[in-house]
Design a protein around this motif. Sequence first.
Motif, short mmCIF file in Angstrom:
data_model
loop_
_atom_site.label_atom_id
_atom_site.label_comp_id
_atom_site.label_asym_id
_atom_site.label_seq_id
_atom_site.Cartn_x
_atom_site.Cartn_y
_atom_site.Cartn_z
N UNK A 250 0.80 -1.21 0.00
CA UNK A 250 0.00 0.00 0.00
C UNK A 250 0.83 1.26 0.00
N UNK A 251 2.16 1.13 -0.01
CA UNK A 251 3.03 2.30 0.10
C UNK A 251 2.87 3.26 -1.07
N UNK A 252 2.55 2.73 -2.25
CA UNK A 252 2.43 3.58 -3.44
C UNK A 252 1.17 4.44 -3.40
N UNK A 253 0.23 4.08 -2.56
CA UNK A 253 -1.07 4.75 -2.56
C UNK A 253 -1.06 5.94 -1.59
N UNK A 254 -0.42 6.98 -2.05
CA UNK A 254 -0.26 8.18 -1.21
C UNK A 254 -1.43 9.15 -1.32
N UNK A 255 -2.27 8.97 -2.33
CA UNK A 255 -3.44 9.83 -2.48
C UNK A 255 -4.68 9.17 -1.90
N UNK A 256 -5.60 9.98 -1.38
CA UNK A 256 -6.86 9.46 -0.85
C UNK A 256 -8.04 10.12 -1.56
N UNK A 257 -9.17 9.46 -1.50
CA UNK A 257 -10.38 9.99 -2.14
C UNK A 257 -11.60 9.52 -1.36
N UNK A 258 -12.65 10.34 -1.27
CA UNK A 258 -13.89 9.91 -0.63
C UNK A 258 -14.86 9.26 -1.62
N UNK A 259 -14.38 8.94 -2.82
CA UNK A 259 -15.23 8.41 -3.88
C UNK A 259 -14.90 6.94 -4.16
N UNK A 260 -15.89 6.24 -4.73
CA UNK A 260 -15.64 4.97 -5.41
C UNK A 260 -15.61 5.27 -6.90
N UNK A 261 -14.58 4.80 -7.59
CA UNK A 261 -14.42 5.08 -9.01
C UNK A 261 -14.45 3.78 -9.82
N UNK A 262 -15.24 3.79 -10.87
CA UNK A 262 -15.37 2.69 -11.83
C UNK A 262 -16.04 1.44 -11.25
N UNK A 263 -15.74 1.10 -10.03
CA UNK A 263 -16.24 -0.15 -9.43
C UNK A 263 -17.70 0.01 -8.99
N UNK A 264 -18.56 -0.91 -9.44
CA UNK A 264 -19.98 -0.84 -9.06
C UNK A 264 -20.50 -2.11 -8.40
N UNK A 265 -19.73 -3.20 -8.41
CA UNK A 265 -20.22 -4.42 -7.76
C UNK A 265 -19.08 -5.36 -7.43
N UNK A 266 -19.25 -6.06 -6.33
CA UNK A 266 -18.41 -7.18 -5.94
C UNK A 266 -19.35 -8.34 -5.60
N UNK A 267 -19.28 -9.39 -6.37
CA UNK A 267 -20.10 -10.58 -6.14
C UNK A 267 -19.22 -11.70 -5.61
N UNK A 268 -19.82 -12.59 -4.82
CA UNK A 268 -19.08 -13.73 -4.29
C UNK A 268 -19.85 -15.02 -4.54
N UNK A 269 -19.10 -16.09 -4.66
CA UNK A 269 -19.66 -17.43 -4.77
C UNK A 269 -19.48 -18.11 -3.42
N UNK A 270 -20.57 -18.59 -2.86
CA UNK A 270 -20.45 -19.23 -1.56
C UNK A 270 -21.79 -19.74 -1.07
N UNK A 271 -21.80 -20.16 0.20
CA UNK A 271 -23.02 -20.74 0.78
C UNK A 271 -23.52 -19.97 1.98
N UNK A 272 -23.02 -18.73 2.17
CA UNK A 272 -23.52 -17.93 3.30
C UNK A 272 -24.89 -17.34 3.00
N UNK A 273 -25.26 -17.22 1.73
CA UNK A 273 -26.54 -16.62 1.35
C UNK A 273 -27.11 -17.36 0.16
N UNK A 274 -28.44 -17.38 0.08
CA UNK A 274 -29.12 -18.01 -1.05
C UNK A 274 -29.61 -17.00 -2.07
N UNK A 275 -29.54 -15.72 -1.74
CA UNK A 275 -30.04 -14.70 -2.64
C UNK A 275 -29.60 -13.32 -2.18
N UNK A 276 -30.00 -12.32 -2.96
CA UNK A 276 -29.61 -10.93 -2.70
C UNK A 276 -30.85 -10.08 -2.51
N UNK A 277 -30.82 -9.21 -1.51
CA UNK A 277 -31.84 -8.19 -1.35
C UNK A 277 -31.17 -6.85 -1.65
N UNK A 278 -31.84 -6.02 -2.45
CA UNK A 278 -31.30 -4.73 -2.86
C UNK A 278 -32.02 -3.62 -2.11
#
Length: 443
Positions: free
Chosen positions: A205-233
């Motif tokens: 993380x040493x190269x990451x000297x700048x900070x931002x209060x935004x999320x950029x480009x990224x809109x979703x992270x999905x996972x494969x697993x058995x902790x949940x059977x579905x998604x509520x939005x």
Amino acid sequence: MTARRQGYALLSAIVALVVVLSTAIYVSAAAGHGRGHRHAGDAVVAGPGPHHAAPVSTGVWVGAWAAAPAGAEPGTAADGMAGRTVRNVVHTGVGGSAARVTLSNLYGDRPLTVTHATLAVAAHDDSPAAAPGTLRRLGFGGAAAVVVPAGGQAVSDPVAVDVPHDADILVSVHSPTSAGPVTYHPRARQTSYVAEGESTEDTSGAAFTGTTPYWRYLTALDVLGDEADGTVVAFGDSLTDGVTSTSGANRRWPDALADRLRAALAADGAPRYAVVNAGISGNRLLADDPRHGASGLHRFARDVLGRPRVKAVVIDLGINDILRNRTLADPQAIVAGLRTLVDRAHAHGVRAVGATLTPFRGHRGYNAAREDVRQQVNRAIRTGGLFDEVVDFDKALRDPYDPRGLRPEYDSGDHLHPSDRGYRRMARTLDLEKLSGSAPARL
């Protein structure tokens, strides 16, 4: 298929068979133009191509985190994020054994070329450092790079990695050229990071000297697993976005709902759902806004129906249609808009839960006429048969001595948005069992 690719395909099949027979969980092999291979959990192997992980564990894909693209980041029209690496920090509601991400160029006016992208578990909360052994290169259709067209999005190939629930995840993206305006989510309530140059595989993380209060480009992270059977939005505006919650603490009401659902896994009748947040501050049900996203009507298909294995949606929209209308909002138009969203949800077998609009007396936009519109809309939500179920956020948050305003301990201070305690109260108001069940069949 080239001889090299045939060789890797055969090698991948052999490795997969050996791993299955030895009861291991994952196997990964180099694909496309890459060379070499690695097993899940190993450090990233140097090489020109991506390293893909092909999960063989059981489970279903659900949403672990999401953010609706809200607009074009001011000041990025000329250079975008060219020549820099963005490291988004996001927080998971559920965990899994494999992950994939969605990158958006919705508001770009040129193709977005992503040459490098990685995913890792954060070493600590609010840190750009990666936990040892968790960094994974992300590929797209077997290639290391992807070109996302203006107005489009791209979903990465799955990678095998142990993603914990209730944890920070780092998603790093590098583009050498500008795609014009950066598609972003401005009210993240989370610090992310920026580095000069290509630093997607920097684990310290040493190269990451700048900070931002935004999320950029990224809109979703999905996972494969058995902790949940579905998604509520959770589909809404700034109250869902959690703009007055404590930054970096994950205290928005959808976060608190995810906590409740995890805690209730052993309870009879509680659904096994992941929760993703599709709130945009300032968002309206009926009208598009260049600073506050497409209207709820226009973005519902993308931000709700486009999520993996979506089972239910909690709709909390309409207050900005009242507050931001230059004349006086038509309550019947708001109700009709809500009915349209419910019809679209039902057409896809999704259960629709409606939230009453919360009080705002004392806010600069308050007047008696607007309060009357809010009351009319709430009456329709409670008694009009619009939704499969109703969650009464209004009743939960209002001051018993003045129901037109927020209860003081639930008020952030602006008389519109809740405090952390208010957001927690909203999450506790939802009846978990009523999130599950079949949506009415479309006639």
